[in-house]
Design a protein around this motif. Structure first.
Motif, short mmCIF file in Angstrom:
data_model
loop_
_atom_site.label_atom_id
_atom_site.label_comp_id
_atom_site.label_asym_id
_atom_site.label_seq_id
_atom_site.Cartn_x
_atom_site.Cartn_y
_atom_site.Cartn_z
N ARG A 1 0.84 -1.21 0.00
CA ARG A 1 0.00 0.00 0.00
C ARG A 1 0.87 1.25 0.00
N ASN B 1 2.58 1.70 -3.45
CA ASN B 1 1.66 2.14 -4.49
C ASN B 1 1.30 3.62 -4.33
N GLU B 2 1.10 4.06 -3.10
CA GLU B 2 0.76 5.46 -2.87
C GLU B 2 1.97 6.35 -3.17
N ALA C 1 4.40 5.65 -5.27
CA ALA C 1 4.58 5.64 -6.72
C ALA C 1 3.59 6.59 -7.40
N ARG C 2 2.37 6.63 -6.90
CA ARG C 2 1.36 7.53 -7.49
C ARG C 2 1.76 8.99 -7.28
N VAL C 3 2.15 9.33 -6.04
CA VAL C 3 2.52 10.71 -5.72
C VAL C 3 3.76 11.12 -6.52
N SER D 1 4.92 9.80 -9.36
CA SER D 1 4.64 9.83 -10.80
C SER D 1 3.94 11.13 -11.19
N HIS D 2 2.99 11.57 -10.37
CA HIS D 2 2.33 12.85 -10.62
C HIS D 2 3.34 13.99 -10.53
N GLU E 1 2.11 16.78 -3.66
CA GLU E 1 1.43 16.09 -2.57
C GLU E 1 2.47 15.49 -1.62
N ASN F 1 -1.67 12.76 1.89
CA ASN F 1 -2.34 11.47 1.76
C ASN F 1 -1.94 10.61 2.95
#
Length: 321
Positions: free
Chosen positions: A28, A31-32, A34-36, A38-39, A53, A204
């Motif tokens: 978890r 993944n979070e 990587a999302r932050v 990548s953005h 973020e 987040n």
């Protein structure tokens, strides 16, 4: 042989210190993150101004937050992801203490990036954070992990807390090089960060939950088994029972990091005795060594282990006499 070196304990530590058991929460967190990131990377490549973020990781002391985040950032820094500046992206790490104010926070952030700031330098709050952002960009640092972040807020008045929160907000909203921040600490940290709404809306949140029984019995068994296997030890049959794992979880105050430390301690005892098998007695020995409790009153031996060892006080019994 040196009198101050116990080879079995040294070898156990050497073989386990870098090991991280793959709990679901690590996926978890990855993944979070990587999302932050990548953005963030996409916004950097666009060349436009943006506010980034951040991530807040909370859990009880001993839940294993620091270990999980360190492992994640170690892999991230080793991946050499190219930035638009041509440098590989990397994350810095900074531990916070209760004695720090915003100036100390700035200096320690500079140290974490790799550019120490002279303690005698007379800079304003704005100048310090401009320096942090400039040096971070030059070094390819895209973010900073602030570990034990609750400490910097404790015993501070409203003005001092807001100055620190404003400093964090400044880093995230920098027009030139916004920084992703990872805050980690005990649950009270969430309350401190809420005091700055503009900062908090960019965060987040990930919570590291305590062990839940009976749901987590299998995972606890896998942890004990895998650490024993790594140390080339067999498991005694009395260990592979729900009763023993319940006692181990109670001993570790239902916290993943603490039951792993207890297991490593027991493995060290087993290797000192050169038994080749991990026994319940080795957990008792490790507990007694740490707490100086009578061997008859450990979580592994006492009939009332669930009541005398509470979740809110790891390694402290509630016996009154």
């Amino acid at each position: 042989m040196n009198e101050f070196v116990i080879p079995a304990i040294r070898d156990t530590a050497s073989g386990t210190v870098d090991r991280v058991f793959p709990l679901e929460r690590a996926e978890r967190l990855k993944n979070e993150f990587a999302r932050v990131f990548s953005h963030h990377l996409g916004c950097l490549e666009s060349g436009s101004r943006f506010e980034t973020e951040s991530i807040l990781v909370t859990g009880q002391s001993g839940s294993g937050k620091t270990k999980e985040i360190e492992e994640l950032l170690k892999r991230f820094n080793a991946s050499n992801i190219p930035l638009p500046t041509g440098q590989p992206a990397r994350f810095a790490e900074c531990i916070l203490t209760g004695t720090q104010g915003w100036k100390d926070l700035g200096r320690n952030s500079m140290w974490a990036i790799g550019f120490p700031l002279d303690g005698k330098a007379r800079l304003t709050q704005v100048e310090i954070w401009e320096r942090v952002v400039t040096e971070a960009k030059l070094a390819g640092v895209v973010g900073i992990h602030y570990d034990e972040a609750q400490h910097i807020f404790r015993k501070k008045n409203d003005t001092d807390r807001l100055a620190i929160l404003d400093s964090f907000k400044t880093l995230m909203k920098s027009h030139d090089w916004p920084l992703i921040l990872i805050f980690s600490g005990v649950p009270e940290l969430d309350g401190y960060l809420r005091e700055e709404p503009q900062l908090y809306r960019l965060i987040n949140r990930i919570k590291f939950n305590d062990i839940s029984l009976p749901d987590d019995f299998d995972t606890v068994h896998e942890i004990v088994s895998s650490y024993a296997l790594t140390s080339r030890l067999e498991l005694d049959d009395k260990i592979s029972t729900e009763d023993f794992y319940h006692r181990l979880v109670a001993a570790g105050a239902f916290r993943w990091g603490l039951i792993i430390k207890l297991t490593i301690g027991a493995i060290g005892m087993a290797r000192v005795r050169n038994t080749g098998t991990l026994h319940v007695d080795h957990f008792i020995d490790a507990w007694v060594s740490k707490t100086q409790t009578n061997s008859a009153a450990t979580p592994f031996t006492h009939s009332r282990f669930e009541t005398i060892y509470r979740k809110d006080h790891p390694f402290v019994e509630a016996l009154t006499g």
